[in-house]
Scaffold this motif. Structure first.
Motif, PDB file in Angstrom:
ATOM      1  N   ARG A 202      -6.984 -63.317   4.331  1.00  0.00           N
ATOM      2  CA  ARG A 202      -8.054 -62.210   5.059  1.00  0.00           C
ATOM      3  C   ARG A 202      -6.750 -61.385   5.684  1.00  0.00           C
ATOM      4  O   ARG A 202      -5.892 -62.662   6.834  1.00  0.00           O
ATOM      5  CB  ARG A 202      -8.762 -63.402   5.994  1.00  0.00           C
ATOM      6  N   ILE A 203      -6.825 -60.480   6.705  1.00  0.00           N
ATOM      7  CA  ILE A 203      -5.724 -59.711   7.270  1.00  0.00           C
ATOM      8  C   ILE A 203      -6.301 -59.123   8.499  1.00  0.00           C
ATOM      9  O   ILE A 203      -7.287 -58.539   8.740  1.00  0.00           O
ATOM     10  CB  ILE A 203      -5.161 -58.545   6.384  1.00  0.00           C
ATOM     11  N   VAL A 204      -5.706 -59.335   9.367  1.00  0.00           N
ATOM     12  CA  VAL A 204      -6.481 -58.832  11.302  1.00  0.00           C
ATOM     13  C   VAL A 204      -5.243 -58.189  11.275  1.00  0.00           C
ATOM     14  O   VAL A 204      -3.921 -58.815  12.039  1.00  0.00           O
ATOM     15  CB  VAL A 204      -6.525 -60.127  12.177  1.00  0.00           C
ATOM     16  N   VAL A 205      -6.202 -56.747  11.628  1.00  0.00           N
ATOM     17  CA  VAL A 205      -4.697 -55.646  12.424  1.00  0.00           C
ATOM     18  C   VAL A 205      -5.343 -55.382  13.320  1.00  0.00           C
ATOM     19  O   VAL A 205      -6.033 -55.375  14.247  1.00  0.00           O
ATOM     20  CB  VAL A 205      -5.401 -54.458  11.506  1.00  0.00           C
ATOM     21  N   LEU A 206      -4.054 -55.751  14.262  1.00  0.00           N
ATOM     22  CA  LEU A 206      -4.137 -55.845  16.049  1.00  0.00           C
ATOM     23  C   LEU A 206      -3.349 -54.528  16.902  1.00  0.00           C
ATOM     24  O   LEU A 206      -2.342 -53.890  15.678  1.00  0.00           O
ATOM     25  CB  LEU A 206      -3.399 -56.666  16.634  1.00  0.00           C
ATOM     26  N   GLN A 207      -4.468 -53.744  17.090  1.00  0.00           N
ATOM     27  CA  GLN A 207      -4.152 -52.496  17.496  1.00  0.00           C
ATOM     28  C   GLN A 207      -3.781 -52.871  18.891  1.00  0.00           C
ATOM     29  O   GLN A 207      -4.820 -52.531  19.431  1.00  0.00           O
ATOM     30  CB  GLN A 207      -4.210 -51.694  17.414  1.00  0.00           C
ATOM     31  N   ASN A 208      -3.061 -52.379  20.231  1.00  0.00           N
ATOM     32  CA  ASN A 208      -2.964 -52.541  22.053  1.00  0.00           C
ATOM     33  C   ASN A 208      -3.795 -53.232  21.932  1.00  0.00           C
ATOM     34  O   ASN A 208      -4.788 -53.363  22.952  1.00  0.00           O
ATOM     35  CB  ASN A 208      -3.809 -50.744  21.948  1.00  0.00           C
ATOM     36  N   GLY A 209      -3.950 -54.283  21.666  1.00  0.00           N
ATOM     37  CA  GLY A 209      -4.412 -56.312  22.178  1.00  0.00           C
ATOM     38  C   GLY A 209      -5.626 -55.885  21.465  1.00  0.00           C
ATOM     39  O   GLY A 209      -6.888 -56.754  22.214  1.00  0.00           O
ATOM     40  N   ARG A 210      -6.189 -54.533  20.785  1.00  0.00           N
ATOM     41  CA  ARG A 210      -7.405 -55.047  20.185  1.00  0.00           C
ATOM     42  C   ARG A 210      -7.391 -55.126  18.825  1.00  0.00           C
ATOM     43  O   ARG A 210      -6.388 -54.748  17.505  1.00  0.00           O
ATOM     44  CB  ARG A 210      -8.016 -53.624  20.231  1.00  0.00           C
ATOM     45  N   ILE A 211      -8.542 -55.781  18.185  1.00  0.00           N
ATOM     46  CA  ILE A 211      -8.597 -55.992  16.645  1.00  0.00           C
ATOM     47  C   ILE A 211      -9.125 -54.588  16.038  1.00  0.00           C
ATOM     48  O   ILE A 211     -10.374 -54.095  16.821  1.00  0.00           O
ATOM     49  CB  ILE A 211      -9.764 -56.737  16.285  1.00  0.00           C
ATOM     50  N   ALA A 212      -8.475 -54.315  15.186  1.00  0.00           N
ATOM     51  CA  ALA A 212      -8.851 -52.570  14.654  1.00  0.00           C
ATOM     52  C   ALA A 212      -8.713 -52.821  13.164  1.00  0.00           C
ATOM     53  O   ALA A 212      -9.846 -51.802  12.934  1.00  0.00           O
ATOM     54  CB  ALA A 212      -6.923 -51.788  14.283  1.00  0.00           C
ATOM     55  N   ALA A 213      -8.883 -54.359  12.513  1.00  0.00           N
ATOM     56  CA  ALA A 213      -9.492 -54.109  11.504  1.00  0.00           C
ATOM     57  C   ALA A 213      -9.288 -55.188  10.793  1.00  0.00           C
ATOM     58  O   ALA A 213      -8.594 -56.276  11.916  1.00  0.00           O
ATOM     59  CB  ALA A 213      -8.982 -53.594  10.605  1.00  0.00           C
ATOM     60  N   ASP A 214     -10.399 -56.264  10.234  1.00  0.00           N
ATOM     61  CA  ASP A 214      -9.798 -57.742   9.787  1.00  0.00           C
ATOM     62  C   ASP A 214     -10.440 -57.590   9.237  1.00  0.00           C
ATOM     63  O   ASP A 214     -12.245 -57.497   8.423  1.00  0.00           O
ATOM     64  CB  ASP A 214     -11.326 -58.568  11.262  1.00  0.00           C
ATOM     65  N   GLY A 215     -10.923 -58.271   7.479  1.00  0.00           N
ATOM     66  CA  GLY A 215     -10.962 -59.182   6.754  1.00  0.00           C
ATOM     67  C   GLY A 215     -10.495 -59.494   5.485  1.00  0.00           C
ATOM     68  O   GLY A 215      -9.420 -59.282   6.041  1.00  0.00           O
ATOM     69  N   ALA A 216     -11.101 -58.760   3.603  1.00  0.00           N
ATOM     70  CA  ALA A 216      -9.936 -59.241   3.000  1.00  0.00           C
ATOM     71  C   ALA A 216      -9.208 -58.315   3.181  1.00  0.00           C
ATOM     72  O   ALA A 216      -9.216 -57.050   3.725  1.00  0.00           O
ATOM     73  CB  ALA A 216     -11.446 -59.668   1.557  1.00  0.00           C
ATOM     74  N   PRO A 217      -8.300 -58.109   2.435  1.00  0.00           N
ATOM     75  CA  PRO A 217      -6.968 -57.230   1.884  1.00  0.00           C
ATOM     76  C   PRO A 217      -7.556 -55.617   2.071  1.00  0.00           C
ATOM     77  O   PRO A 217      -7.787 -54.551   1.952  1.00  0.00           O
ATOM     78  CB  PRO A 217      -6.039 -57.399   0.744  1.00  0.00           C
ATOM     79  N   GLU A 218      -8.845 -55.740   0.800  1.00  0.00           N
ATOM     80  CA  GLU A 218      -8.802 -54.908   0.716  1.00  0.00           C
ATOM     81  C   GLU A 218      -9.816 -53.796   1.769  1.00  0.00           C
ATOM     82  O   GLU A 218     -10.324 -52.674   1.546  1.00  0.00           O
ATOM     83  CB  GLU A 218      -9.902 -54.505  -1.137  1.00  0.00           C
ATOM     84  N   VAL A 219     -10.502 -54.879   1.869  1.00  0.00           N
ATOM     85  CA  VAL A 219     -11.641 -54.406   3.231  1.00  0.00           C
ATOM     86  C   VAL A 219     -10.388 -53.139   4.481  1.00  0.00           C
ATOM     87  O   VAL A 219     -11.059 -52.971   5.257  1.00  0.00           O
ATOM     88  CB  VAL A 219     -12.457 -55.361   3.862  1.00  0.00           C
ATOM     89  N   ALA A 220      -9.705 -54.251   4.750  1.00  0.00           N
ATOM     90  CA  ALA A 220      -9.105 -54.327   6.179  1.00  0.00           C
ATOM     91  C   ALA A 220      -8.010 -53.398   6.023  1.00  0.00           C
ATOM     92  O   ALA A 220      -7.174 -52.342   6.548  1.00  0.00           O
ATOM     93  CB  ALA A 220      -8.337 -55.639   6.514  1.00  0.00           C
ATOM     94  N   VAL A 221      -7.302 -53.323   4.509  1.00  0.00           N
ATOM     95  CA  VAL A 221      -6.004 -52.737   4.494  1.00  0.00           C
ATOM     96  C   VAL A 221      -6.283 -51.120   3.501  1.00  0.00           C
ATOM     97  O   VAL A 221      -6.768 -51.043   2.363  1.00  0.00           O
ATOM     98  CB  VAL A 221      -4.758 -52.988   3.608  1.00  0.00           C
ATOM     99  N   THR A 222      -7.041 -49.983   4.368  1.00  0.00           N
ATOM    100  CA  THR A 222      -6.795 -48.735   3.805  1.00  0.00           C
ATOM    101  C   THR A 222      -6.402 -47.294   3.920  1.00  0.00           C
ATOM    102  O   THR A 222      -5.845 -48.068   5.536  1.00  0.00           O
ATOM    103  CB  THR A 222      -8.759 -48.134   3.744  1.00  0.00           C
TER     104      THR A 222
END
Ligand SMILES: Nc1ncnc2c1ncn2[C@@H]1O[C@H](COP(=O)(O)OP(=O)(O)OP(=O)(O)O)[C@@H](O)[C@H]1O
Ligand SMILES: [Mg+2]
Lengths: 351, 261
Positions: free
Chosen positions: B209-229
């Motif tokens: 699972r990858i959680v992408v954080l941006q400015n203190g907020r979650i910008a994406a969250d999920g399995a790698p292929e879902v989160a990394v686009t």
């Protein structure tokens, strides 16, 4: 050896390291005891060493003057040297760890300056704490100011968001403040009071009495066990504050209790013998070079180093200028610095 | 037994400045690696420190049914270990001593000395740095120091392991080795591992699972292929990039150029 094969190499190496450190700490203890005996045996009255030792073991065999020399002068001075060295070095070692600064010591962070100011008030302005015997007024005032200076550091440390750098800066600011205040008092002082004050701030073991010895010994006996009990925590603190907290160490509390011990140790020492600048800073460095920073060894080694250096300084203060007892505060640096530099260079060659 | 970490409505800041506001991270599963990525100053370190109880935070952090925010520093340390991003300087301790102090310094888990020593050594061995055991921390290279720091965290066997850029100073061999080791550790012990990484391909390879954080907020969250686009990379990192699979099926990120913001 059969069990060496069963023990993994790093564990065996660690066991050897521990044994070596125990030996070093024991060796420092021996050096300290020898220095102490040497100190007791040295003095302007040229008592033969054999007589001194016999007099220590069987006081009743001594002539009255020899008894006074040994029991009222040499022994208290020599023991005071050991205790003050031990107390200042332990205080310095703890300060360097909890403030994460190799330049921290009771002297560099204002404790001695504060004590000098207390002494100046007593000597020059005749300030007196009511109800105290005459001989205790000056040490008491020095103690109050020295203790107060560390409490001020303490108060600052308890404010949220104060980093250790701020504490060190504040300590240095206190040095300047108290030095300025002392200068101010000196400016209005009489010639005689000024002389007394200057002599006081040089630090002298000639102020030792059995009561003061008992007082300082009590403070050491009270604080040292707590220092040792915190040694793993202080070792972990060397890895960084975040790291230590994530190991479950309440760093603020550790710092608070440690500064409390430091203030007792430093304030009592300085109040009884005056300014001794060098021991609290350098004894921990020597200990660190010898045994590293596992505080189970670092703290005792610092304490013993301080005691030994101070004891040797006391010897030197008697023999450097024959017939004169130099203020020991002057001599400590002269004795300690060459030793320290030699150690640094011998260490560098090994690397 | 795998554990689960729930983060709800977490607020973290410094003084009056809020960095993380009302952050929810549902059900972070044990037994696998969760990667936390995001640009510089996104709040990754701040979040990890808050989870470890090192930064004051409001909201709820639950480990199964234990409310961590209610615990003291010592209480936190029983469950959570945080490996800081910054490494200590000028310390006269050996790698082995430092690892040992991680076990011996907190009263609650004082072990018999022999057991603690064996455990410390086992940890160094698993990280492949047993030969550094007797070396001083201040005579190590940056990467060796980072491995030593990792050892100090892992040896405590926490239920929640928080690693702040543990591979930033490592060569490719040691990066892979550490990531594999951390993944194994998560699987073996069922522990929760949250690891901050800047290398997104690395994160995609080892994290479930990858959680992408941006400015203190979650910008994406999920399995790698879902989160990394590509759109996420454009929005969060301000780069034009392609996400492709190599012949072995691993995600690869090719950055073409920075976008003007
Ligand atoms: N001690 C502090 N006091 C005040 N603000 C801070 C402090 N530490 C971090 N910040 C701020 O909080 C925000 C998030 O910082 P944080 O260290 O969590 O970022 P990060 O995602 O870990 O970044 P990096 O990838 O550079 O490590 C930044 O804007 C930073 O300026
Ligand atoms: Mg960070």
């Amino acid at each position: 050896m059969t069990d060496a094969a069963a023990t993994p190499a790093p564990l065996a190496a660690y066991a050897r390291l521990i044994r070596r450190r125990v030996a070093i700490v024991a060796g420092l203890g021996v050096v300290m005891v020898v220095a102490l005996l040497f100190d007791i045996a040295t003095g302007p009255s040229n008592l033969p060493v054999g007589e001194v030792i016999a007099g220590l073991l069987h006081p009743s065999t001594l002539s009255a003057p020899a008894r006074v020399i040994i029991w009222e002068v040499r022994l208290p001075y020599a023991l005071m040297a050991v205790l003050v060295g031990a107390a200042l070095a332990l205080a310095g070692a703890e300060m360097q760890t909890i403030l994460n600064n190799p330049l921290a010591s009771p002297f560099t962070l204002g404790v001695s300056s504060a004590a000098s100011f207390g002494a100046a008030l007593a000597l020059v302005l005749g300030l007196a704490i009511p109800g105290l015997p005459a001989g205790w007024n000056l040490p008491a005032l020095a103690f109050v100011f020295a203790f107060g200076s560390v409490l001020m550091l303490q108060a600052l440390a308890s404010l949220r968001g104060t980093g250790v750098e701020t504490l060190v800066l504040f300590g240095i600011a206190m040095v300047f403040t108290f030095n300025a205040l002392v200068a101010l008092v000196q400016f209005v002082a009489s010639q005689e009071a000024l002389q007394q004050l200057v002599f006081w701030s040089m630090g002298s073991l000639a102020r030792a009495t059995w009561e003061k010895l008992a007082g300082l010994a009590f403070v050491l006996a009270l604080t040292a066990p707590f220092s040792l009990a915190a040694s793993w925590k202080m070792t972990a603190l060397r890895l960084g504050e975040d790291r230590a907290r994530s190991f479950g160490i309440a760093v603020a509390r550790l710092r608070f209790l440690s500064l409390l011990r430091v203030s007792l140790l430093a304030a009592t020492s300085v109040a009884f013998v005056g300014t001794i600048g060098f021991i609290g800073l350098v004894a921990p460095h020597i200990a660190r070079l010898l045994v590293g920073e596992d505080h189970r060894f670092f703290l005792p080694a610092s304490l013993l180093c301080g005691a030994a250096i101070m004891s040797l300084a006391s010897v030197a203060s008697k023999i450097l200028v024959p017939g004169t007892l130099l203020p020991v505060g002057i001599v400590t640096a002269l004795i300690g610095v060459p030793f320290f530099i030699a150690l640094i260079f011998s260490r560098r060659e090994r690397l | 037994m795998a554990r689960t970490l729930h983060v709800e409505k977490l607020h973290v800041g410094y003084g009056r400045r809020t960095v993380i506001e009302s952050l929810d991270l549902p059900a972070i599963a044990g037994g696998e690696v969760t990667a936390l990525v995001g640009p510089n100053a996104a709040g990754k370190t701040t979040l990890l420190r808050a989870l470890a109880g090192l930064n004051p935070a409001r909201g709820s952090v639950r480990l199964d049914d234990i409310e961590l925010t209610a615990l003291s520093i010592a209480g936190h340390a029983r469950h959570v270990t945080y490996m800081p991003q910054a490494l200590p300087q000028r310390v006269a301790l050996t790698v082995f001593e430092a690892t040992l102090s991680a076990l011996m310094s907190a009263r609650e888990d004082i072990l018999p000395a022999a057991e603690a020593r064996a455990k410390a050594l086992a940890t160094l061995e698993r990280l492949g740095i047993a030969d550094l055991a007797m070396r001083g921390l201040d005579e190590l290279s940056g990467g060796q120091r980072q491995l030593a720091s990792l050892a100090q965290s892992i040896v405590r066997e926490p239920a929640v392991l928080l690693l702040d850029e543990p591979t930033s100073a490592l060569d490719i061999h040691h990066q892979i080795r550490v990531m594999q080791f951390v993944e194994e550790l998560a699987r073996e012990r069922g522990i929760i591992v949250i690891i901050v990484l800047h290398d997104i391909a690395q994160a995609a390879r080892f994290a479930r699972r990858i959680v992408v954080l941006q400015n203190g907020r979650i910008a994406a969250d999920g399995a790698p292929e879902v989160a990394v686009t590509p759109p996420m990379l454009a929005q969060v990192y301000k780069v034009e990039a392609r996400v492709e699979r190599c012949s072995r099926g691993m995600l690869q990120i090719m950055v073409d150029r920075p976008l003007e913001s």
